[in-house]
Design a protein around this motif. Structure first.
Motif, PDB file in Angstrom:
ATOM      1  N   THR A   1     138.512 -65.847  60.766  1.00  0.00           N
ATOM      2  CA  THR A   1     137.814 -66.896  61.519  1.00  0.00           C
ATOM      3  C   THR A   1     137.373 -66.410  62.890  1.00  0.00           C
ATOM      4  OG1 THR A   1     139.819 -67.847  62.526  1.00  0.00           O
ATOM      5  CG2 THR A   1     139.190 -68.649  60.340  1.00  0.00           C
ATOM      6  N   ASP A   2     137.712 -65.166  63.221  1.00  0.00           N
ATOM      7  CA  ASP A   2     137.342 -64.563  64.511  1.00  0.00           C
ATOM      8  C   ASP A   2     136.409 -63.393  64.237  1.00  0.00           C
ATOM      9  OD1 ASP A   2     137.140 -63.233  66.909  1.00  0.00           O
ATOM     10  OD2 ASP A   2     139.290 -63.077  67.264  1.00  0.00           O
ATOM     11  N   SER A   3     135.121 -63.602  64.447  1.00  0.00           N
ATOM     12  CA  SER A   3     134.127 -62.585  64.071  1.00  0.00           C
ATOM     13  C   SER A   3     134.342 -61.269  64.806  1.00  0.00           C
ATOM     14  CB  SER A   3     132.706 -63.105  64.326  1.00  0.00           C
ATOM     15  OG  SER A   3     132.542 -63.482  65.677  1.00  0.00           O
ATOM     16  N   SER A   4     134.834 -61.315  66.035  1.00  0.00           N
ATOM     17  CA  SER A   4     135.046 -60.071  66.772  1.00  0.00           C
ATOM     18  C   SER A   4     136.159 -59.243  66.142  1.00  0.00           C
ATOM     19  CB  SER A   4     135.371 -60.357  68.244  1.00  0.00           C
ATOM     20  OG  SER A   4     136.569 -61.100  68.363  1.00  0.00           O
ATOM     21  N   SER A   5     137.234 -59.896  65.682  1.00  0.00           N
ATOM     22  CA  SER A   5     138.322 -59.143  65.054  1.00  0.00           C
ATOM     23  C   SER A   5     137.887 -58.578  63.710  1.00  0.00           C
ATOM     24  CB  SER A   5     139.574 -60.019  64.897  1.00  0.00           C
ATOM     25  OG  SER A   5     139.491 -60.878  63.786  1.00  0.00           O
ATOM     26  N   VAL A   6     136.985 -59.276  63.023  1.00  0.00           N
ATOM     27  CA  VAL A   6     136.432 -58.768  61.768  1.00  0.00           C
ATOM     28  C   VAL A   6     135.661 -57.483  62.024  1.00  0.00           C
ATOM     29  CG1 VAL A   6     134.793 -59.217  59.906  1.00  0.00           C
ATOM     30  CG2 VAL A   6     136.331 -61.037  60.664  1.00  0.00           C
ATOM     31  N   CYS A   7     134.809 -57.493  63.026  1.00  0.00           N
ATOM     32  CA  CYS A   7     133.999 -56.312  63.354  1.00  0.00           C
ATOM     33  C   CYS A   7     134.871 -55.137  63.778  1.00  0.00           C
ATOM     34  CB  CYS A   7     133.005 -56.657  64.462  1.00  0.00           C
ATOM     35  SG  CYS A   7     131.700 -57.799  63.960  1.00  0.00           S
ATOM     36  N   VAL A   8     135.924 -55.430  64.543  1.00  0.00           N
ATOM     37  CA  VAL A   8     136.819 -54.364  65.004  1.00  0.00           C
ATOM     38  C   VAL A   8     137.530 -53.710  63.818  1.00  0.00           C
ATOM     39  CG1 VAL A   8     138.964 -53.901  66.264  1.00  0.00           C
ATOM     40  CG2 VAL A   8     137.168 -55.279  67.320  1.00  0.00           C
ATOM     41  N   ALA A   9     138.004 -54.510  62.877  1.00  0.00           N
ATOM     42  CA  ALA A   9     138.721 -53.967  61.720  1.00  0.00           C
ATOM     43  C   ALA A   9     137.805 -53.120  60.845  1.00  0.00           C
ATOM     44  CB  ALA A   9     139.331 -55.102  60.901  1.00  0.00           C
ATOM     45  N   ILE A  10     136.586 -53.587  60.641  1.00  0.00           N
ATOM     46  CA  ILE A  10     135.632 -52.823  59.831  1.00  0.00           C
ATOM     47  C   ILE A  10     135.272 -51.519  60.526  1.00  0.00           C
ATOM     48  CG2 ILE A  10     133.250 -52.813  58.959  1.00  0.00           C
ATOM     49  CD1 ILE A  10     133.650 -55.825  58.374  1.00  0.00           C
ATOM     50  N   ALA A  11     135.040 -51.583  61.830  1.00  0.00           N
ATOM     51  CA  ALA A  11     134.715 -50.369  62.592  1.00  0.00           C
ATOM     52  C   ALA A  11     135.871 -49.373  62.544  1.00  0.00           C
ATOM     53  CB  ALA A  11     134.385 -50.739  64.041  1.00  0.00           C
ATOM     54  N   TYR A  12     137.100 -49.886  62.598  1.00  0.00           N
ATOM     55  CA  TYR A  12     138.278 -49.023  62.504  1.00  0.00           C
ATOM     56  C   TYR A  12     138.300 -48.291  61.167  1.00  0.00           C
ATOM     57  CZ  TYR A  12     143.110 -47.813  61.373  1.00  0.00           C
ATOM     58  OH  TYR A  12     144.233 -47.141  60.959  1.00  0.00           O
ATOM     59  N   GLY A  13     138.040 -49.022  60.093  1.00  0.00           N
ATOM     60  CA  GLY A  13     138.058 -48.404  58.773  1.00  0.00           C
ATOM     61  C   GLY A  13     137.015 -47.315  58.626  1.00  0.00           C
ATOM     62  N   ILE A  14     135.808 -47.589  59.111  1.00  0.00           N
ATOM     63  CA  ILE A  14     134.721 -46.606  59.001  1.00  0.00           C
ATOM     64  C   ILE A  14     135.021 -45.378  59.851  1.00  0.00           C
ATOM     65  CG2 ILE A  14     132.277 -46.206  59.466  1.00  0.00           C
ATOM     66  CD1 ILE A  14     131.841 -49.223  58.876  1.00  0.00           C
ATOM     67  N   LYS A  15     135.521 -45.608  61.067  1.00  0.00           N
ATOM     68  CA  LYS A  15     135.829 -44.486  61.961  1.00  0.00           C
ATOM     69  C   LYS A  15     136.973 -43.644  61.417  1.00  0.00           C
ATOM     70  CE  LYS A  15     137.124 -43.384  66.737  1.00  0.00           C
ATOM     71  NZ  LYS A  15     137.432 -43.931  68.089  1.00  0.00           N
ATOM     72  N   THR A  16     137.986 -44.295  60.864  1.00  0.00           N
ATOM     73  CA  THR A  16     139.181 -43.586  60.391  1.00  0.00           C
ATOM     74  C   THR A  16     138.924 -42.803  59.114  1.00  0.00           C
ATOM     75  OG1 THR A  16     140.596 -45.293  61.378  1.00  0.00           O
ATOM     76  CG2 THR A  16     141.601 -43.851  59.724  1.00  0.00           C
ATOM     77  N   PHE A  17     138.174 -43.394  58.176  1.00  0.00           N
ATOM     78  CA  PHE A  17     138.017 -42.786  56.857  1.00  0.00           C
ATOM     79  C   PHE A  17     136.586 -42.331  56.558  1.00  0.00           C
ATOM     80  CE2 PHE A  17     141.504 -45.938  56.498  1.00  0.00           C
ATOM     81  CZ  PHE A  17     142.546 -45.029  56.335  1.00  0.00           C
ATOM     82  N   GLY A  18     135.664 -42.614  57.453  1.00  0.00           N
ATOM     83  CA  GLY A  18     134.284 -42.190  57.250  1.00  0.00           C
ATOM     84  C   GLY A  18     133.462 -43.181  56.462  1.00  0.00           C
ATOM     85  N   SER A  19     134.133 -44.045  55.700  1.00  0.00           N
ATOM     86  CA  SER A  19     133.409 -45.003  54.869  1.00  0.00           C
ATOM     87  C   SER A  19     134.392 -46.052  54.344  1.00  0.00           C
ATOM     88  CB  SER A  19     132.738 -44.297  53.688  1.00  0.00           C
ATOM     89  OG  SER A  19     132.087 -45.218  52.843  1.00  0.00           O
ATOM     90  N   ILE A  20     133.870 -47.226  54.046  1.00  0.00           N
ATOM     91  CA  ILE A  20     134.609 -48.242  53.288  1.00  0.00           C
ATOM     92  C   ILE A  20     133.838 -48.448  51.992  1.00  0.00           C
ATOM     93  CG2 ILE A  20     135.374 -50.647  53.186  1.00  0.00           C
ATOM     94  CD1 ILE A  20     135.592 -50.582  56.248  1.00  0.00           C
TER      95      ILE A  20
END
Length: 271
Positions: A56-75
């Protein structure tokens, strides 16, 4: 190449079982939840990374997705599992609870998908799995709001699947039936103290729903295996039933008159 899945609502039940199932099959798992402290045991497991995320918090959604992409290169896979349940008489349900039901179960799913689509679109690949429910096609008494959110997810997912298929992105729906999990313990029930006309009926139906989940519900691990199949089978299939009960009821509904089917539902939940 090792693939990565992001799962919402991973602290317990289906979400937790799904995180474990994917991790055991050599996926990188981003197990998201509102309170990461609840995921301490998951964080200790190989291949699982616990991350804070509130759908329900769009900013936390974006942060989590960005973390996944940065950490693993892709989701590669998004599993929209986070949800809440508001049960009981509709007339007695406060407006703030109606809003909360849709904020999490509908808008939370939509926000998460919209946030990951630029990534999936850029690579012309990705799988979105929305966890619906058997009540998304077969509504039951005293769950009008929860059932409405799952009906919405059904229609939204089916329509979305057409437009995203043109970009190489798959949309799939998993429909669990009754499940043995902590979800029922976290349900929010309408306060009917000022609406005594509903008391007997609500108490009877909700007790039958609770008993059904606890005695005949499927193991969350079974549902997790269906989610994994949907994510990896490379089929153009939209819906996956997860549970003998929903598989049976969905077949029965297609072959008997509506009035007879509704009597069957009444017998199961009002008896």
């Amino acid at each position: 190449m090792k693939k990565t899945v992001l799962i919402t609502g991973s602290s317990a039940g289906i979400g937790k079982a799904t995180a474990i199932h994917f991790a055991e099959r050599n996926f990188n798992v981003i197990a998201t939840m509102r309170n990461p402290d609840k995921g301490y045991d998951l964080a200790a497991m190989p291949n699982i990374h616990v991350h804070q995320m509130d759908v329900t918090d769009s900013s936390s959604v974006c942060v989590a997705i960005a973390y996944g992409i940065k950490t693993f290169g892709s989701i590669d896979v998004l599993v929209n599992n986070a949800g809440i349940g508001v049960l009981g008489a509709f007339e007695a349900t406060e407006d703030k609870l109606i809003q909360a039901q849709f904020d999490t179960n509908v808008y939370g799913v939509m926000h998460t998908i919209k946030s990951i689509l630029p990534h999936f679109r850029s690579k012309r690949d990705g799988t979105i799995i929305n966890i619906s429910s058997g009540v998304g096609i077969i509504p039951i008494p005293m769950q009008s709001l929860y059932d409405a959110t799952k009906f919405t997810i059904e229609g939204f997912s089916e329509s979305l699947s057409y437009e995203l298929a043109t970009l190489g992105i798959s949309v799939k729906i998993v429909l669990p039936g009754a499940v043995k999990s902590d979800f029922f313990k976290s349900l929010i029930t309408a306060d009917i103290s000022a609406y005594p006309d509903y008391t007997a009926y609500q108490n009877k139906v909700l007790e039958n729903v609770r008993r059904s989940n606890e005695t005949t519900g499927a193991d969350p691990a079974m549902v997790a295996s269906i989610i994994f199949r949907a994510a990896t089978d490379d089929k153009k299939r939209l819906r996956y039933m997860a549970g003998k009960d929903i598989s049976l009821f969905s077949k029965i509904r297609r072959v008997i008159p509506e009035s007879l089917f509704m009597r069957l539902v009444k017998k199961n939940f009002e008896g």
